[in-house]
Motif scaffolding. Structure first.
Motif, PDB file in Angstrom:
ATOM      1  N   ALA A   1       8.251 -26.110  31.081  1.00 50.34           N
ATOM      2  CA  ALA A   1       9.424 -26.707  30.450  1.00 50.34           C
ATOM      3  C   ALA A   1      10.380 -27.249  31.498  1.00 50.34           C
ATOM      4  CB  ALA A   1      10.134 -25.676  29.575  1.00 50.34           C
ATOM      5  N   GLY A   2      11.111 -28.297  31.098  1.00 51.36           N
ATOM      6  CA  GLY A   2      12.025 -28.968  32.002  1.00 51.36           C
ATOM      7  C   GLY A   2      11.507 -30.353  32.316  1.00 51.36           C
ATOM      8  N   TYR A   3      12.390 -31.279  32.657  1.00 52.56           N
ATOM      9  CA  TYR A   3      11.985 -32.671  32.823  1.00 52.56           C
ATOM     10  C   TYR A   3      10.939 -32.837  33.923  1.00 52.56           C
ATOM     11  CZ  TYR A   3      12.144 -37.713  33.176  1.00 52.56           C
ATOM     12  OH  TYR A   3      11.783 -39.041  33.189  1.00 52.56           O
ATOM     13  N   GLU A   4      11.219 -32.377  35.119  1.00 49.44           N
ATOM     14  CA  GLU A   4      10.318 -32.606  36.239  1.00 49.44           C
ATOM     15  C   GLU A   4       8.974 -31.921  36.025  1.00 49.44           C
ATOM     16  OE1 GLU A   4      10.772 -34.701  38.600  1.00 49.44           O
ATOM     17  OE2 GLU A   4      12.839 -35.206  38.027  1.00 49.44           O
ATOM     18  N   SER A   5       9.008 -30.699  35.542  1.00 50.88           N
ATOM     19  CA  SER A   5       7.765 -29.947  35.333  1.00 50.88           C
ATOM     20  C   SER A   5       6.906 -30.592  34.255  1.00 50.88           C
ATOM     21  CB  SER A   5       8.077 -28.500  34.951  1.00 50.88           C
ATOM     22  OG  SER A   5       8.705 -27.820  36.019  1.00 50.88           O
ATOM     23  N   ALA A   6       7.545 -31.044  33.184  1.00 47.44           N
ATOM     24  CA  ALA A   6       6.781 -31.667  32.097  1.00 47.44           C
ATOM     25  C   ALA A   6       6.212 -33.008  32.538  1.00 47.44           C
ATOM     26  CB  ALA A   6       7.669 -31.835  30.867  1.00 47.44           C
ATOM     27  N   ALA A   7       7.001 -33.776  33.295  1.00 47.39           N
ATOM     28  CA  ALA A   7       6.501 -35.064  33.791  1.00 47.39           C
ATOM     29  C   ALA A   7       5.283 -34.850  34.686  1.00 47.39           C
ATOM     30  CB  ALA A   7       7.606 -35.783  34.557  1.00 47.39           C
TER      31      ALA A   7
ATOM     32  N   GLY B   1      15.757 -22.428  24.378  1.00 44.28           N
ATOM     33  CA  GLY B   1      17.018 -23.071  24.730  1.00 44.28           C
ATOM     34  C   GLY B   1      16.995 -24.556  24.442  1.00 44.28           C
ATOM     35  N   THR B   2      18.039 -25.040  23.775  1.00 44.71           N
ATOM     36  CA  THR B   2      18.095 -26.444  23.363  1.00 44.71           C
ATOM     37  C   THR B   2      17.969 -27.395  24.546  1.00 44.71           C
ATOM     38  OG1 THR B   2      19.489 -25.891  21.458  1.00 44.71           O
ATOM     39  CG2 THR B   2      19.526 -28.172  22.224  1.00 44.71           C
ATOM     40  N   GLN B   3      18.708 -27.163  25.616  1.00 41.81           N
ATOM     41  CA  GLN B   3      18.689 -28.078  26.749  1.00 41.81           C
ATOM     42  C   GLN B   3      17.302 -28.201  27.350  1.00 41.81           C
ATOM     43  OE1 GLN B   3      21.622 -27.300  29.788  1.00 41.81           O
ATOM     44  NE2 GLN B   3      20.772 -28.807  31.203  1.00 41.81           N
ATOM     45  N   LEU B   4      16.635 -27.071  27.517  1.00 39.94           N
ATOM     46  CA  LEU B   4      15.295 -27.089  28.103  1.00 39.94           C
ATOM     47  C   LEU B   4      14.309 -27.814  27.183  1.00 39.94           C
ATOM     48  CD1 LEU B   4      14.163 -26.088  30.759  1.00 39.94           C
ATOM     49  CD2 LEU B   4      13.482 -23.962  29.614  1.00 39.94           C
ATOM     50  N   ARG B   5      14.434 -27.594  25.885  1.00 38.62           N
ATOM     51  CA  ARG B   5      13.555 -28.287  24.944  1.00 38.62           C
ATOM     52  C   ARG B   5      13.749 -29.801  25.029  1.00 38.62           C
ATOM     53  NH1 ARG B   5      14.469 -23.577  21.684  1.00 38.62           N
ATOM     54  NH2 ARG B   5      16.310 -24.442  20.647  1.00 38.62           N
ATOM     55  N   LEU B   6      15.017 -30.230  25.074  1.00 44.59           N
ATOM     56  CA  LEU B   6      15.286 -31.664  25.101  1.00 44.59           C
ATOM     57  C   LEU B   6      14.860 -32.295  26.420  1.00 44.59           C
ATOM     58  CD1 LEU B   6      18.744 -31.840  23.284  1.00 44.59           C
ATOM     59  CD2 LEU B   6      16.495 -32.497  22.389  1.00 44.59           C
TER      60      LEU B   6
ATOM     61  N   TYR C   1      11.146 -32.759  26.246  1.00 38.64           N
ATOM     62  CA  TYR C   1      10.786 -33.847  25.342  1.00 38.64           C
ATOM     63  C   TYR C   1      11.097 -35.213  25.965  1.00 38.64           C
ATOM     64  CZ  TYR C   1       9.998 -36.316  20.960  1.00 38.64           C
ATOM     65  OH  TYR C   1       9.507 -37.162  19.992  1.00 38.64           O
ATOM     66  N   LYS C   2      12.228 -35.316  26.658  1.00 34.00           N
ATOM     67  CA  LYS C   2      12.585 -36.584  27.312  1.00 34.00           C
ATOM     68  C   LYS C   2      11.533 -36.994  28.347  1.00 34.00           C
ATOM     69  CE  LYS C   2      17.599 -36.098  26.707  1.00 34.00           C
ATOM     70  NZ  LYS C   2      18.894 -35.756  27.376  1.00 34.00           N
ATOM     71  N   ALA C   3      10.947 -36.017  29.020  1.00 35.33           N
ATOM     72  CA  ALA C   3       9.885 -36.329  29.980  1.00 35.33           C
ATOM     73  C   ALA C   3       8.700 -36.983  29.272  1.00 35.33           C
ATOM     74  CB  ALA C   3       9.442 -35.060  30.704  1.00 35.33           C
ATOM     75  N   LEU C   4       8.381 -36.518  28.073  1.00 34.91           N
ATOM     76  CA  LEU C   4       7.286 -37.112  27.306  1.00 34.91           C
ATOM     77  C   LEU C   4       7.662 -38.510  26.814  1.00 34.91           C
ATOM     78  CD1 LEU C   4       6.232 -34.230  27.544  1.00 34.91           C
ATOM     79  CD2 LEU C   4       5.550 -34.345  25.135  1.00 34.91           C
TER      80      LEU C   4
ATOM     81  N   THR D   1      -5.990 -35.507  22.371  1.00 33.11           N
ATOM     82  CA  THR D   1      -4.688 -34.844  22.450  1.00 33.11           C
ATOM     83  C   THR D   1      -4.732 -33.757  23.514  1.00 33.11           C
ATOM     84  OG1 THR D   1      -4.268 -35.153  20.078  1.00 33.11           O
ATOM     85  CG2 THR D   1      -2.988 -33.448  21.191  1.00 33.11           C
ATOM     86  N   SER D   2      -3.659 -33.633  24.299  1.00 32.80           N
ATOM     87  CA  SER D   2      -3.473 -32.454  25.130  1.00 32.80           C
ATOM     88  C   SER D   2      -2.017 -32.008  25.009  1.00 32.80           C
ATOM     89  CB  SER D   2      -3.863 -32.711  26.585  1.00 32.80           C
ATOM     90  OG  SER D   2      -3.987 -31.464  27.274  1.00 32.80           O
ATOM     91  N   LYS D   3      -1.680 -30.947  25.731  1.00 35.79           N
ATOM     92  CA  LYS D   3      -0.365 -30.338  25.534  1.00 35.79           C
ATOM     93  C   LYS D   3       0.188 -29.784  26.837  1.00 35.79           C
ATOM     94  CE  LYS D   3      -2.250 -28.584  21.175  1.00 35.79           C
ATOM     95  NZ  LYS D   3      -3.664 -28.532  21.590  1.00 35.79           N
ATOM     96  N   VAL D   4       1.499 -29.918  26.993  1.00 30.86           N
ATOM     97  CA  VAL D   4       2.185 -29.305  28.122  1.00 30.86           C
ATOM     98  C   VAL D   4       2.556 -27.875  27.732  1.00 30.86           C
ATOM     99  CG1 VAL D   4       4.380 -30.326  27.351  1.00 30.86           C
ATOM    100  CG2 VAL D   4       4.177 -29.424  29.666  1.00 30.86           C
ATOM    101  N   PRO D   5       2.236 -26.892  28.550  1.00 29.91           N
ATOM    102  CA  PRO D   5       2.596 -25.510  28.211  1.00 29.91           C
ATOM    103  C   PRO D   5       4.093 -25.283  28.321  1.00 29.91           C
ATOM    104  CG  PRO D   5       1.606 -25.604  30.390  1.00 29.91           C
ATOM    105  CD  PRO D   5       1.468 -26.978  29.804  1.00 29.91           C
ATOM    106  N   ALA D   6       4.611 -24.357  27.547  1.00 31.63           N
ATOM    107  CA  ALA D   6       6.042 -24.037  27.582  1.00 31.63           C
ATOM    108  C   ALA D   6       6.456 -23.548  28.962  1.00 31.63           C
ATOM    109  CB  ALA D   6       6.370 -22.987  26.517  1.00 31.63           C
ATOM    110  N   SER D   7       5.515 -23.011  29.725  1.00 32.89           N
ATOM    111  CA  SER D   7       5.836 -22.542  31.080  1.00 32.89           C
ATOM    112  C   SER D   7       6.200 -23.700  32.007  1.00 32.89           C
ATOM    113  CB  SER D   7       4.651 -21.771  31.664  1.00 32.89           C
ATOM    114  OG  SER D   7       3.486 -22.583  31.701  1.00 32.89           O
TER     115      SER D   7
END
Length: 285
Positions: A92-98, A124-129, A132-135, A84-90
């Motif tokens: 956040a956002g589709y492109e950054s998470a991808a 923020g809801t939009q940033l969270r979603l 998550y969509k990137a994942l 398991t690994s994790k994307v940091p909250a810093s």
């Protein structure tokens, strides 16, 4: 739960994949100044030697490279180890998470990860979603076998459901007898989300009289009692240590179990969010 636990014992995820019940955490470089390699590699090498097959890291721990190296050096086939690994909250956002997914895979030297989590809920809801969509898309691309979240409260999980996205396979939160996160746990159980418990041995704060008494009764140490409690509550506990003897003893759980009175005593220690010793998701908007 049966007392017959081994390193091969697993829990099914909604995808049909399985996660090993005993996890080994390597958060040695999290917010610290020392070189995480100095603790990560010898500790993880010992854990793999003992028999752990579930490793939990994160980009924030600054040690994905060393985790990958250690797994390859162990000689154990990659497919036999759940990572398991994790994307940091810093990020956040589709492109950054991808991009974070690719960074983790490159650092680890792997073609895929068994599980990838959002480390904590972005604000923020939009940033969270979007994150998550990137994942979700990385999973569809075969880079991730399963996806999930960490430190998510019920309203964060409801956002994912409301958006029509697949449910997280896992929610990783602080759980131990003093902080049982009952509302979050009830929601996860009702929606097929496996609960992973970090800080499962309360970071070594093991001198509480109830825990000590139960430990004496079973001739076990307090950390073993806390891990056994977590397992019997249906969680996947994550353990962390750099002490070889402790790494071994934390896994000696296959020949005994807590009885109903033990569980009632330990359940009675809950302080709700006031019992948290780490970071709690309750107040994230």
């Amino acid at each position: 739960m049966s007392s017959a636990l081994t390193f091969q014992s697993t829990k099914p995820l909604a995808s049909g994949n399985h996660i090993p019940l005993l996890g080994f955490g390597v958060a040695y470089g999290f917010g610290k100044q020392e070189d995480p390699a100095e603790l990560t590699k010898p500790s993880l090498a010992e854990a793999l030697k003992v028999g752990y097959r579930h490793v939990d890291t994160a980009q924030m721990y600054r040690n994905e490279k060393f985790v990958g190296e250690c797994i390859r050096e162990s000689g154990i086939p990659r497919e036999e180890i759940f990572v398991t690994s994790k994307v940091p909250a810093s990020d956040a956002g589709y492109e950054s998470a991808a991009k974070a997914v690719d960074i983790s895979l490159k650092a680890l030297g792997f073609d895929y990860l068994d599980l990838y989590l959002i480390h904590s809920p972005p604000k923020g809801t939009q940033l969270r979603l979007e994150t998550y969509k990137a994942l979700v898309d990385a999973k569809k691309a075969g880079k991730l076998r399963d996806i999930g979240v960490s430190n998510y409260n019920v309203h964060h999980l409801e956002e994912i459901k409301g958006a029509g996205l697949e449910a997280p396979a896992v929610n990783q939160v602080e759980i131990h007898p003093f902080c049982q996160q009952k509302t979050i746990v009830e929601y996860c159980n009702a929606h097929g989300i496996v609960v992973e418990a970090y800080c499962s041995v309360v970071r070594g704060a093991l001198d509480h009289p109830v825990i000590a008494s139960v430990a004496r009764k079973h001739e076990k140490d307090p950390a073993q009692v806390l891990i056994r409690w977590s397992l019997q509550r249906g969680f996947v506990p994550l353990m962390r240590s750099s002490n070889p003897a402790r790494i071994r003893s934390n896994a000696e759980l296959d020949d005994w179990e807590l009885d109903g009175d033990d569980m009632r005593q330990l359940d009675g220690l809950d302080k709700g969010s006031a019992g948290a010793i780490s970071w709690n998701p309750i107040d994230v908007a």
